[in-house]
Write a protein that holds these residues in place. Structure first.
Motif, PDB file in Angstrom:
ATOM      1  N   ASP A 564       0.800  -1.221   0.000  1.00 13.38           N
ATOM      2  CA  ASP A 564       0.000   0.000   0.000  1.00 13.38           C
ATOM      3  C   ASP A 564       0.836   1.277   0.000  1.00 13.38           C
ATOM      4  OD1 ASP A 564      -2.178  -1.734   0.202  1.00 13.38           O
ATOM      5  OD2 ASP A 564      -2.186  -1.654   2.385  1.00 13.38           O
ATOM      6  N   ILE A 565       2.136   1.144  -0.110  1.00 10.92           N
ATOM      7  CA  ILE A 565       3.008   2.324  -0.116  1.00 10.92           C
ATOM      8  C   ILE A 565       2.707   3.177  -1.348  1.00 10.92           C
ATOM      9  CG2 ILE A 565       5.404   3.093  -0.369  1.00 10.92           C
ATOM     10  CD1 ILE A 565       6.223   0.676   1.305  1.00 10.92           C
ATOM     11  N   GLY A 566       2.530   4.474  -1.120  1.00 10.80           N
ATOM     12  CA  GLY A 566       2.256   5.392  -2.221  1.00 10.80           C
ATOM     13  C   GLY A 566       0.842   5.340  -2.728  1.00 10.80           C
ATOM     14  N   LYS A 567      -0.053   4.685  -1.994  1.00 11.57           N
ATOM     15  CA  LYS A 567      -1.431   4.521  -2.443  1.00 11.57           C
ATOM     16  C   LYS A 567      -2.406   5.059  -1.403  1.00 11.57           C
ATOM     17  CE  LYS A 567      -0.280   0.309  -5.009  1.00 11.57           C
ATOM     18  NZ  LYS A 567      -0.548  -1.142  -5.152  1.00 11.57           N
ATOM     19  N   VAL A 568      -3.630   5.310  -1.862  1.00 12.08           N
ATOM     20  CA  VAL A 568      -4.695   5.754  -0.969  1.00 12.08           C
ATOM     21  C   VAL A 568      -5.927   4.887  -1.197  1.00 12.08           C
ATOM     22  CG1 VAL A 568      -3.923   8.138  -0.801  1.00 12.08           C
ATOM     23  CG2 VAL A 568      -5.521   7.485  -2.618  1.00 12.08           C
ATOM     24  N   ALA A 569      -6.705   4.726  -0.133  1.00 14.55           N
ATOM     25  CA  ALA A 569      -8.035   4.143  -0.217  1.00 14.55           C
ATOM     26  C   ALA A 569      -9.026   5.260   0.098  1.00 14.55           C
ATOM     27  CB  ALA A 569      -8.179   2.986   0.764  1.00 14.55           C
ATOM     28  N   LEU A 570     -10.279   5.068  -0.287  1.00 12.42           N
ATOM     29  CA  LEU A 570     -11.279   6.122  -0.148  1.00 12.42           C
ATOM     30  C   LEU A 570     -12.370   5.694   0.821  1.00 12.42           C
ATOM     31  CD1 LEU A 570     -11.593   7.005  -3.946  1.00 12.42           C
ATOM     32  CD2 LEU A 570     -10.136   8.117  -2.230  1.00 12.42           C
ATOM     33  N   GLN A 571     -12.679   6.583   1.756  1.00 14.83           N
ATOM     34  CA  GLN A 571     -13.693   6.287   2.761  1.00 14.83           C
ATOM     35  C   GLN A 571     -14.612   7.488   2.903  1.00 14.83           C
ATOM     36  OE1 GLN A 571     -12.193   4.853   6.501  1.00 14.83           O
ATOM     37  NE2 GLN A 571     -14.160   5.006   7.556  1.00 14.83           N
ATOM     38  N   ARG A 572     -15.902   7.198   3.033  1.00 16.42           N
ATOM     39  CA  ARG A 572     -16.893   8.240   3.326  1.00 16.42           C
ATOM     40  C   ARG A 572     -17.832   7.684   4.388  1.00 16.42           C
ATOM     41  NH1 ARG A 572     -22.073   9.979   1.703  1.00 16.42           N
ATOM     42  NH2 ARG A 572     -22.295  12.267   1.793  1.00 16.42           N
ATOM     43  N   GLY A 573     -17.829   8.326   5.554  1.00 15.82           N
ATOM     44  CA  GLY A 573     -18.573   7.750   6.668  1.00 15.82           C
ATOM     45  C   GLY A 573     -17.987   6.392   7.007  1.00 15.82           C
ATOM     46  N   PRO A 574     -18.830   5.385   7.252  1.00 15.89           N
ATOM     47  CA  PRO A 574     -18.311   4.054   7.560  1.00 15.89           C
ATOM     48  C   PRO A 574     -17.994   3.229   6.320  1.00 15.89           C
ATOM     49  CG  PRO A 574     -20.687   4.014   7.707  1.00 15.89           C
ATOM     50  CD  PRO A 574     -20.311   5.440   7.367  1.00 15.89           C
ATOM     51  N   VAL A 575     -18.268   3.770   5.133  1.00 15.21           N
ATOM     52  CA  VAL A 575     -18.220   2.999   3.892  1.00 15.21           C
ATOM     53  C   VAL A 575     -16.890   3.185   3.175  1.00 15.21           C
ATOM     54  CG1 VAL A 575     -19.320   2.634   1.636  1.00 15.21           C
ATOM     55  CG2 VAL A 575     -20.732   3.140   3.653  1.00 15.21           C
ATOM     56  N   MET A 576     -16.259   2.052   2.843  1.00 16.96           N
ATOM     57  CA  MET A 576     -15.065   2.064   2.002  1.00 16.96           C
ATOM     58  C   MET A 576     -15.489   1.936   0.542  1.00 16.96           C
ATOM     59  SD  MET A 576     -12.678   2.462   4.197  1.00 16.96           S
ATOM     60  CE  MET A 576     -11.407   2.476   2.924  1.00 16.96           C
ATOM     61  N   TYR A 577     -14.701   2.515  -0.336  1.00 16.67           N
ATOM     62  CA  TYR A 577     -15.045   2.555  -1.763  1.00 16.67           C
ATOM     63  C   TYR A 577     -14.026   1.797  -2.597  1.00 16.67           C
ATOM     64  CZ  TYR A 577     -18.984   5.690  -1.181  1.00 16.67           C
ATOM     65  OH  TYR A 577     -20.215   6.205  -0.840  1.00 16.67           O
ATOM     66  N   THR A 654     -10.479  -2.433  -7.752  1.00 17.58           N
ATOM     67  CA  THR A 654      -9.375  -2.139  -6.834  1.00 17.58           C
ATOM     68  C   THR A 654      -9.847  -1.224  -5.717  1.00 17.58           C
ATOM     69  OG1 THR A 654      -7.050  -1.488  -6.680  1.00 17.58           O
ATOM     70  CG2 THR A 654      -8.478  -0.092  -8.027  1.00 17.58           C
ATOM     71  N   VAL A 655      -9.243  -1.408  -4.541  1.00 15.93           N
ATOM     72  CA  VAL A 655      -9.530  -0.579  -3.374  1.00 15.93           C
ATOM     73  C   VAL A 655      -8.452   0.480  -3.175  1.00 15.93           C
ATOM     74  CG1 VAL A 655      -9.753  -0.610  -0.839  1.00 15.93           C
ATOM     75  CG2 VAL A 655     -10.847  -2.397  -2.216  1.00 15.93           C
ATOM     76  N   TRP A 656      -7.204   0.130  -3.488  1.00 16.61           N
ATOM     77  CA  TRP A 656      -6.076   1.044  -3.286  1.00 16.61           C
ATOM     78  C   TRP A 656      -5.654   1.670  -4.614  1.00 16.61           C
ATOM     79  CZ3 TRP A 656      -4.398   2.600   1.358  1.00 16.61           C
ATOM     80  CH2 TRP A 656      -4.728   1.820   2.483  1.00 16.61           C
ATOM     81  N   PHE A 657      -5.425   2.995  -4.592  1.00 19.21           N
ATOM     82  CA  PHE A 657      -5.094   3.732  -5.807  1.00 19.21           C
ATOM     83  C   PHE A 657      -3.730   4.414  -5.659  1.00 19.21           C
ATOM     84  CE2 PHE A 657      -9.645   3.751  -5.115  1.00 19.21           C
ATOM     85  CZ  PHE A 657     -10.137   3.286  -6.329  1.00 19.21           C
ATOM     86  N   PRO A 658      -2.832   4.226  -6.615  1.00 10.84           N
ATOM     87  CA  PRO A 658      -1.552   4.942  -6.558  1.00 10.84           C
ATOM     88  C   PRO A 658      -1.772   6.444  -6.714  1.00 10.84           C
ATOM     89  CG  PRO A 658      -1.804   3.821  -8.665  1.00 10.84           C
ATOM     90  CD  PRO A 658      -2.940   3.364  -7.812  1.00 10.84           C
ATOM     91  N   GLU A 659      -0.929   7.205  -6.026  1.00  9.40           N
ATOM     92  CA  GLU A 659      -1.002   8.666  -6.143  1.00  9.40           C
ATOM     93  C   GLU A 659      -0.095   9.193  -7.243  1.00  9.40           C
ATOM     94  OE1 GLU A 659      -2.145  10.464  -1.876  1.00  9.40           O
ATOM     95  OE2 GLU A 659      -0.104   9.667  -1.948  1.00  9.40           O
ATOM     96  N   GLN A 660       0.883   8.377  -7.643  1.00  4.42           N
ATOM     97  CA  GLN A 660       1.815   8.782  -8.694  1.00  4.42           C
ATOM     98  C   GLN A 660       2.054   7.598  -9.613  1.00  4.42           C
ATOM     99  OE1 GLN A 660       5.423  10.668  -7.141  1.00  4.42           O
ATOM    100  NE2 GLN A 660       4.399  10.904  -5.161  1.00  4.42           N
ATOM    101  N   VAL A 661       2.527   7.886 -10.794  1.00  4.11           N
ATOM    102  CA  VAL A 661       2.771   6.828 -11.776  1.00  4.11           C
ATOM    103  C   VAL A 661       3.777   5.813 -11.258  1.00  4.11           C
ATOM    104  CG1 VAL A 661       3.641   6.321 -14.092  1.00  4.11           C
ATOM    105  CG2 VAL A 661       2.210   8.328 -13.710  1.00  4.11           C
ATOM    106  N   LYS A 662       4.738   6.250 -10.484  1.00  7.68           N
ATOM    107  CA  LYS A 662       5.796   5.314 -10.064  1.00  7.68           C
ATOM    108  C   LYS A 662       5.276   4.205  -9.167  1.00  7.68           C
ATOM    109  CE  LYS A 662       7.505   7.896  -5.996  1.00  7.68           C
ATOM    110  NZ  LYS A 662       8.713   8.488  -5.385  1.00  7.68           N
TER     111      LYS A 662
END
Length: 669
Positions: A564-577, A654-662
Motif C-alpha cells: 500500500d506504499i504510495g497509495k490511498v483508499a477512499l472512505q466516506r462515513g463508515p463505507v469504504m469505496y 481495486t480498493v487502493w489507488f496509486p497517487e503517482q505513476v511510479k
C-alpha cells in the motif's frame, strides 16, 4: 405475546436455581425489541428472509445434506457430500430462519423447520451422539472422521464443531418459537459431551472451535453449570500437549488450530481466521461469566494485535489463502487477499462481546467497519450469490480467481452462505445496549428500540439516512420522566481515526467539530470511551440531533504494509469505496488519484439498490506494448461502495489507488 431473543442474553422463566449471576456488565437490547425502518438494512433482512434462507434450504436438499441425516437414521447408504461439517449448513439455516420467525411469523416456514428437526432427531443415536459422517456407516465413516468417535477431533473430524452449531441453532429455535423439539436434541447431545469430556475423562482441544460458544448458549438457557465448565475445559486444553515439528506441519495442531500454546499465553491473532474468531468469542463469553482475569488479559492482547497489524482497511481478516489464516504481522497483500466471509462474521461476534465487556466504542468501530464493508460484500444484492473470499484487487494481470468465477450460488464447502443467513436477521440486536441507567446507541439505523430502564419503558426512535447522510436524530420517549445517561457513539471515523490503531490513518485530518443539540439547543457534552454522554432527566419527545462529517477521506496505510506504499483508499462515513470496471471504461487497475484530487458525491437510487457514488477527475495509465511506451491521460473516475462490487458481471476492481505513476504496478500479459 412475541418471545424475545438475543444473541448473547437469554432469559427464561424456567432457569434453574444455579443460573449464572456474573455476566457481561453491558447487555445488548434484543433484536426483537428493535424494529428497523431504514432502506439499507431492512431490504437486506427482507432479501435474506425471502431469498437467502429459502435458497439455503433448497441447496441443503439438492446437494444431499438433508439426505445424509435420513441415511444416518437408517444406518445405511453412503455419506453423499464432501465434508463432515456439511451437517452445520442445515443447522445454520435453521438458526437464521428462527431469527426471522421471531419477528416475522410464517406458519409454512415454521412447519418446514419442524419437519427438518424431526429428520435431525431421527439421526441422533440413543446416547445423544449426532454426526452423520459416522452414523450412516460406522464401519466405514467419512475419511476425516477417524475409525472411532472423537479420535480425530483435535484435527479435522469437526464432531464438536457440528455440536456447537447445533446448539446455536437449537437455542435460537427455542427462543423464537417456545418449542423444545430441537432444544431437547441439543441438550441430549450436550449431556453426552459432559459425560465424555472433562478433567477425569477424555481430553481434547476441539479442532474447529464453536462448541464453546454453543455450550455457553445452553448454559444461559438452562443454568446448568456443567455446560459452562465444559466450555472452559475445552478452551484450556489448547496448547497443553507438545507436538513435534510444528513449524513444518501447521495442520497438525500448532498455530493453525490456535493450539501452539495455552490460550492465556497467546498474544497474536493467528491460524485459521474463523477458528480464531470463534475461540476468542468463546474466551470472552467465559471470561465474562467467570471473571477469569487471565482470559481477559489474553483477549485484550490478541485484539490489539489483530487491529494494529492484521486487519484490512475494509474490516476483513485472514489474509492468507493457504490455511485460510492470519499471516504474519503486517502481511496484508492485496492481489492474493483471502478474507473469508465467515471470518468477518466471526469478527462481528467477537467485537460485540468485547464491547459488552469493556464498554469502549473502538470495538463497535471495528464491528461497524466490518458490517458495512467486508461482511456484506460476501453476499450479492440478489441474496443468492456469494463470495467465499473477498478480494482487495482484481485485474486481468493478476489473474485473481474472483475475476474468473464472479459470485457463486453455492460452494462445495458452503459455510459462508449459511453463516450469512444466520447473521443478517440479527442485525437489529447490535443497535442498542444497556447497563442500568446507561443506554448505548451503537449503530445508526432508522427505526425504534424498546427498552426497560429501572423498570420503566423507554422508546428511542432514530431518524436518519445513514450511511449516506451524517444527519442523525433521536427521539427519546420515556413512559414517564426518567434520569438516564444517553451514550451516543461518536465513530472513530468521525474523529480522524480510520481504524482504532495506527494501521491506517487519514491523509489529512478534518477540523469539523461535532455539535450536539437537545431540543434545538446546542449543549456541552463529554466524550467517554468514544461515547458522547448526555445525562439529564428525559421527558417525552425530547430530541437529540447531531451531524457526523461525511467528507471523502483519503486513507493511507502504515508504512509496514508494503503493498500500500504510495497509495490511498477512499472512505466516506463508515463505507469504504472501490473502483470497478463497469464504471471506468472497462478497467480499474490503471487509475491514479493524485494528492490534489477533489471528489464529488451523488446518491444514485437506481444503481446497486441505491448507493452514493464518488466522482473525480483523475489520471489513467495507458501502456502501449508495441511501442513500449507508457502515457497518462485525464479521465473521470467513479467509485462505488466496496460491498457492492461484482453485482454487474465480472471484471477489474481495486480498493487502493496509486497517487503517482511510479507506484502503478505495470504488469502486462
Amino acid at each position: 405475546m412475541m418471545k424475545k431473543i438475543c444473541l448473547l442474553v437469554i432469559t427464561c422463566s424456567w432457569l434453574s436455581v444455579n443460573a449464572q449471576k456474573q455476566d457481561y456488565p453491558i447487555q445488548p437490547v434484543p433484536f426483537t425489541s428493535v424494529k428497523l425502518t431504514d432502506h439499507f438494512w431492512t431490504s437486506r433482512i427482507e432479501t435474506n428472509r425471502t431469498v437467502t434462507i429459502p435458497a439455503s434450504f433448497a441447496r441443503c436438499d439438492s446437494t444431499g445434506r438433508i439426505k445424509n441425516f435420513v441415511m444416518a437414521a437408517e444406518h445405511k447408504g453412503k455419506f453423499c457430500t464432501t465434508y463432515p461439517f456439511d451437517d452445520t449448513d442445515i443447522y445454520k439455516t435453521i438458526e437464521g430462519a428462527s431469527y426471522s420467525l421471531a419477528v416475522h411469523p410464517d406458519a409454512k416456514l415454521s412447519a418446514y423447520i419442524d419437519s427438518l428437526i424431526t429428520i435431525v432427531g431421527k439421526a441422533q443415536e440413543p446416547d445423544g451422539y449426532l454426526y452423520t459422517a459416522r452414523s450412516i456407516d460406522p464401519v466405514h465413516p467419512q475419511s476425516w472422521a477417524g475409525p472411532e468417535r472423537w479420535i480425530n477431533e483435535s484435527k479435522m473430524s469437526h464432531e464438536l464443531y457440528n455440536c456447537g452449531h447445533m446448539y446455536e441453532a437449537a437455542a435460537a429455535h427455542f427462543m423464537a418459537t417456545g418449542k423444545r423439539n430441537f432444544l431437547n436434541i441439543a441438550l441430549k447431545n450436550a449431556d453426552l459431551l459432559v459425560r465424555t469430556f472433562g478433567p477425569s475423562k477424555k481430553h481434547v482441544a476441539p479442532g474447529h472451535e464453536i462448541v464453546e460458544m454453543g455450550l455457553v448458549r445452553l448454559y444461559r438457557i438452562t443454568g446448568k453449570a456443567d455446560y459452562l465448565n465444559l466450555a472452559k475445559f475445552f478452551i484450556d486444553q489448547r496448547g497443553i500437549k507438545k507436538y513435534n515439528d510444528k513449524s513444518k506441519n501447521v495442520y497438525e495442531n500448532g498455530t493453525y488450530f490456535q493450539d501452539n500454546e495455552p490460550v492465556i499465553a497467546q498474544d497474536e491473532a493467528e491460524g485459521h481466521a474463523v477458528r480464531a474468531m470463534y475461540l476468542y468469542s468463546g474466551m470472552t463469553d467465559v471470561a465474562a461469566l467467570t471473571g477469569d482475569t487471565a482470559y481477559l488479559k489474553a483477549i485484550d492482547r490478541i485484539w490489539n494485535n489483530m487491529v494494529t497489524k492484521k486487519m484490512y482497511v475494509q474490516g476483513s481478516i485472514g489474509a492468507v489463502g493457504d490455511g485460510e489464516r492470519f499471516g504474519e504481522n503486517y502481511e496484508l497483500p492485496n492481489t492474493s487477499a483471502y478474507n473469508e466471509t465467515c471470518a468477518a462474521i466471526g469478527s462481528v461476534f467477537w467485537n460485540q462481546r468485547m464491547f459488552l465487556l469493556h464498554g469502549d466504542s473502538k470495538y463497535i468501530d471495528v464491528m461497524e467497519k466490518t458490517l458495512y464493508n467486508g461482511l456484506i460484500s460476501g453476499v450479492g444484492l440478489d441474496g443468492k450469490s456469494f463470495f467465499y473470499t473477498n478480494a482487495m484487487q482484481v485485474s486481468d494481470s493478476f489473474n485473481h480467481p474472483d475475476l474468473e468465477r464472479g459470485r457463486s450460488g453455492w460452494f462445495i464447502c458452503s459455510c459462508c452462505p449459511t453463516n450469512v443467513a444466520r447473521l443478517i436477521p440479527s442485525i437489529p440486536g447490535y443497535v442498542y445496549a444497556q447497563n442500568g441507567s446507561d443506554v448505548y446507541v451503537n449503530l445508526f439505523i432508522s427505526g425504534t428500540g424498546n427498552l426497560k430502564v429501572n423498570n420503566k419503558d423507554l422508546k428511542i426512535t432514530q431518524q436518519n439516512n445513514y450511511p449516506w447522510d451524517g444527519g442523525l436524530a433521536f427521539i427519546i420517549n420515556p413512559s414517564s420522566a426518567m434520569d438516564l445517561n444517553l451514550r451516543i457513539r461518536i465513530p472513530g471515523w468521525a474523529q480522524n481515526q480510520a481504524i482504532p490503531s495506527t494501521l491506517y490513518s487519514y491523509e489529512q485530518s478534518s477540523a469539523q467539530k461535532i455539535e450536539i443539540k437537545v431540543n434545538g439547543k446546542a449543549i456541552d457534552y463529554q466524550i467517554k470511551n468514544g461515547y458522547a454522554v448526555i445525562s439529564k432527566k428525559w421527558k417525552k419527545n425530547d430530541k437529540v440531533e447531531l451531524t457526523l462529517p461525511m467528507d471523502v477521506q483519503r486513507v493511507v496505510a502504515n508504512t509496514s504494509l508494503a503493498d500500500d506504499i504510495g497509495k490511498v483508499a477512499l472512505q466516506r462515513g463508515p463505507v469504504m469505496y472501490c473502483a470497478e470496471w463497469k464504471d471506468n471504461d472497462g478497467k480499474a487497475s490503471n487509475i491514479i488519484v493524485p494528492k490534489n484530487t477533489v471528489f464529488t458525491t451523488a446518491y444514485e437510487p437506481a444503481l446497486l439498490n441505491g448507493v452514493t457514488v464518488l466522482k473525480a477527475n483523475v489520471k489513467s495509465v495507458n501502456v502501449d506494448e508495441g511501442a513500449q511506451t507508457v502515457s497518462t491521460e485525464n479521465k473521470t473516475m467513479t467509485a462505488i461502495p466496496y460491498y457492492s462490487w461484482a453485482n454487474r458481471g465480472k471484471g477489474e476492481m481495486t480498493v487502493w489507488f496509486p497517487e503517482q505513476v511510479k507506484y502503478v504496478e505495470l504488469i502486462t500479459k
